[in-house]
Design an enzyme around this catalytic site. Structure first.
Site, PDB file in Angstrom:
ATOM      1  N   TYR A   1      46.246  57.386  66.547  1.00 28.89           N
ATOM      2  CA  TYR A   1      45.707  57.054  65.232  1.00 28.89           C
ATOM      3  C   TYR A   1      46.843  56.904  64.221  1.00 28.89           C
ATOM      4  O   TYR A   1      47.682  57.789  64.084  1.00 28.89           O
ATOM      5  CB  TYR A   1      44.763  58.181  64.804  1.00 28.89           C
ATOM      6  CG  TYR A   1      43.737  57.854  63.746  1.00 28.89           C
ATOM      7  CD1 TYR A   1      43.795  56.702  62.988  1.00 28.89           C
ATOM      8  CD2 TYR A   1      42.689  58.740  63.491  1.00 28.89           C
ATOM      9  CE1 TYR A   1      42.839  56.423  62.017  1.00 28.89           C
ATOM     10  CE2 TYR A   1      41.717  58.478  62.532  1.00 28.89           C
ATOM     11  CZ  TYR A   1      41.806  57.323  61.795  1.00 28.89           C
ATOM     12  OH  TYR A   1      40.860  57.059  60.841  1.00 28.89           O
ATOM     13  N   CYS A   2      46.871  55.766  63.532  1.00 36.31           N
ATOM     14  CA  CYS A   2      47.779  55.537  62.404  1.00 36.31           C
ATOM     15  C   CYS A   2      49.242  55.806  62.790  1.00 36.31           C
ATOM     16  O   CYS A   2      49.760  55.168  63.705  1.00 36.31           O
ATOM     17  CB  CYS A   2      47.337  56.397  61.217  1.00 36.31           C
ATOM     18  SG  CYS A   2      48.116  55.964  59.651  1.00 36.31           S
TER      19      CYS A   2
END
Length: 605
Positions: free
Chosen positions: A331-332
């Site tokens: 994520y990210c």
């Protein structure tokens, strides 16, 4: 109204006295602490690390160089005000009129019906919107300003405009005005007490409470999916979750969360937990939980985050399950780290990652969006100076930056609720997570900002090295699934799309609805937002969307099908119990790393 009825509406004298006493005590203590701190540290001139003053000086000189255009803008604004005055007079006489200025659809600041129905508040609202529109139009596209300066001007002008909204002031907000009359001003007294409490808990700085943190307990009503911590080092704890099915897919699933936030955004509640959903589908699910570093870890570098973070987790999953292949998702910022790890592994001929999924991940930083406002040479140098003194970047500073990207939702709405209405913040798990700040080690964060955001070296073959190994993303042949979201203000989807073009293996790019959080934490049961797919991966993001097909519901099910379509993706083995493999269980999930809150000590006072 009888005297008895009037007495019932008056505030209780004991409650009033208690509130006043609390306010006086807090104010006195904070003032004393502030004076002592000023005397001890000395008063230094305010710094302008972001170069805001210089940007506005450049703007002023450009505007004054074209006085005709400036005068024309002022005349246009005057005519709008004339039209507003004329329309308001007609409205006051009961005649239907078309507003000169109306808020954008979904603007929650003006949802109270008095903004529309009451003559005075409607006039105040439209007057503000007219000024805001002309101010924005004046500064948004000034000839001669470079792109970065123009971006700063646009961003900080918007902050100024948002701050001056009439909804943020007691006398010009109809809801606050009514509450003030109703409570005889006690809402403002309670609000001042809330304000002082937030300053007190922020150690002299205002840190607005977004939620009632006492309403949540890690492992009880957030981060509740059962499992065990099976590995730990200086940087991570690795959690393996209890199986929810009789059989599980042979390839384990390892999730790399961003180190800038805590992992449990993917495990908030049962109904929206990606972790629980993946486990329910039959995946042996693992997730990394990053440490919240202090000055002792100041030397930890981006290289350490690769070797002791993602690579160490891959090694641990292999030990725990005996499997030589693992599916990974990140994520990210975790995705930026994962892609770096994949390029490192490609150089080492390490093929243990069978597939990689990237949630809202930037790899090419050529268009960083509004975060670029905070990142130039002067700003990074200023951050490095602060980090050198402490050994880390304080989590609240980064959280404040992200909140400014959506100031009306994440700052001013709470100013109104907490300080003007005098209410306590509502318990909300997402905002509990959002306020759970994490630090970043000096060495790692400096490297990340300079090499990714400023120099954009990750996209260049050999642009950076990890443990002496040149990183070349074009050598990554691992099948990749990229999911980005159309309204993302942190990792703009067109920027993430550029990164999806860099690896040389098969890539599927999916564009989800909504934003950075809601678009990712979007379980199938909610049936919200939808997503777009395209079998082609054209060079330009606009061409991708132009040729894409829209689908209803959640991208999670599409991702599951993609995982199973990979080589041997649907092969199963008997369910694996945490701690029963090559690594013993150390403690129950969610583990001790995630439970450490930076504001815990303050909140206990």
């Amino acid at each position: 109204m009888s005297q008895a009825e009037q007495d019932k509406t008056l505030p209780n004298p004991a409650d009033v006295a208690k509130t006043y006493a609390e306010v006086a005590q807090r104010a006195s203590r904070l003032l004393t602490q502030f004076m002592e701190k000023q005397a001890k540290e000395g008063v230094s001139a305010p710094s302008d690390e972001l170069g805001v003053a210089k940007a506005y000086m450049d703007l002023s000189s450009r505007l004054l160089a074209n006085p005709y255009k400036l005068a024309q803008t002022q005349m246009n604004m005057m005519w709008d005000y004339f039209s507003l005055w004329q329309g308001s007079m007609l409205k006051m006489m009961g005649m239907p009129i078309t507003p000169v200025a109306a808020p954008e659809k979904g603007d929650k600041r003006f949802k109270d019906e008095d903004w529309e129905q009451h003559f005075l508040f409607d006039y105040i609202k439209q007057s503000y919107l007219i000024a805001a529109r002309h101010l924005h139009d004046t500064v948004c596209c000034v000839e001669g300003l470079d792109e970065h300066t123009q971006q700063k001007i646009n961003f900080f002008t918007r902050q100024y405009i948002d701050a001056l909204s009439p909804s943020n002031f007691a006398l010009t907000n109809p809801e606050v005005f009514r509450e003030t009359v109703k409570s005889h001003g006690q809402n403002l007294v309670k609000g001042l007490n809330n304000l002082l409490q937030d300053v007190e808990q922020g150690d002299g700085q205002l840190r607005i409470r977004m939620t009632d943190t006492s309403a949540f307990e890690m492992g009880k009503n957030v981060a509740t999916t059962p499992g065990k911590v099976i590995f730990q080092n200086d940087l991570i704890q690795l959690i393996q979750y209890d199986p929810a099915t009789k059989d599980q897919y042979k390839k384990p699933l390892l999730i790399v969360p961003p180190w800038i936030n805590k992992y449990y955004i993917l495990d908030l509640r049962d109904k929206n937990s990606l972790v629980k959903w993946a486990t329910d589908q039959g995946h042996t699910t693992f997730i990394m939980s990053w440490v919240n570093p202090d000055e002792k870890l100041a030397h930890k570098s981006f290289e350490d985050y690769v070797l002791e973070g993602s690579l160490a987790a891959i090694n641990a999953v292999e030990q725990a399950t005996g499997e030589k292949e693992v599916n990974m998702a990140a994520y990210c910022l975790g995705g930026t780290l994962l892609m770096t790890t994949l390029a490192y592994m490609a150089a080492k001929k390490d093929k243990r990652v069978a597939s990689a999924t990237f949630f809202t991940t930037m790899i090419d930083f050529s268009e960083p969006g509004e975060l670029g406002v905070f990142l130039d040479e002067d700003a990074v140098t200023g951050l490095e100076k602060k980090m050198a003194e402490r050994g880390f970047l304080e989590g609240s500073e980064m959280a404040g930056t992200f909140n400014m990207l959506r100031a009306n939702d994440l700052i001013w709405s709470f100013v109104v609720n907490n300080y003007l209405m005098g209410k306590d913040p509502f318990p909300f798990d997402l905002l509990y997570w959002n306020s759970d700040s994490t630090r970043m080690p000096y060495a790692m964060h400096s490297f990340y900002l300079r090499n990714m955001y400023l120099a954009n070296k990750l996209r260049e073959p050999g642009g950076i090295e990890i443990a002496g190994v040149p990183i070349d993303i074009s050598k990554v042949k691992t099948p990749c699934y990229f999911i980005s979201t159309v309204e993302d203000h942190i990792a703009p989807w067109k920027s993430t799309y550029k990164g999806a073009l860099l690896p040389s293996g098969p890539v599927k790019f999916v564009l989800g609805g909504s934003g950075h959080i809601a678009g990712i934490v979007n379980p199938p049961a909610a049936n919200k937002y939808g997503f777009w797919t395209n079998d082609e991966l054209p060079a330009e993001a606009d061409d991708f969307l132009r040729g894409a097909t829209q689908h209803p519901g959640s991208w999670w099910t599409d991702w599951q099908q993609w995982l199973l379509s990979q080589a041997n993706g649907d092969k199963k083995v008997p369910a694996r119990q945490p701690g029963s493999g090559g690594l013993a269980a150390l403690e129950d999930a969610p583990g001790s790393f995630v439970k450490f809150r930076l504001d815990a000590q303050k909140n206990s006072h």
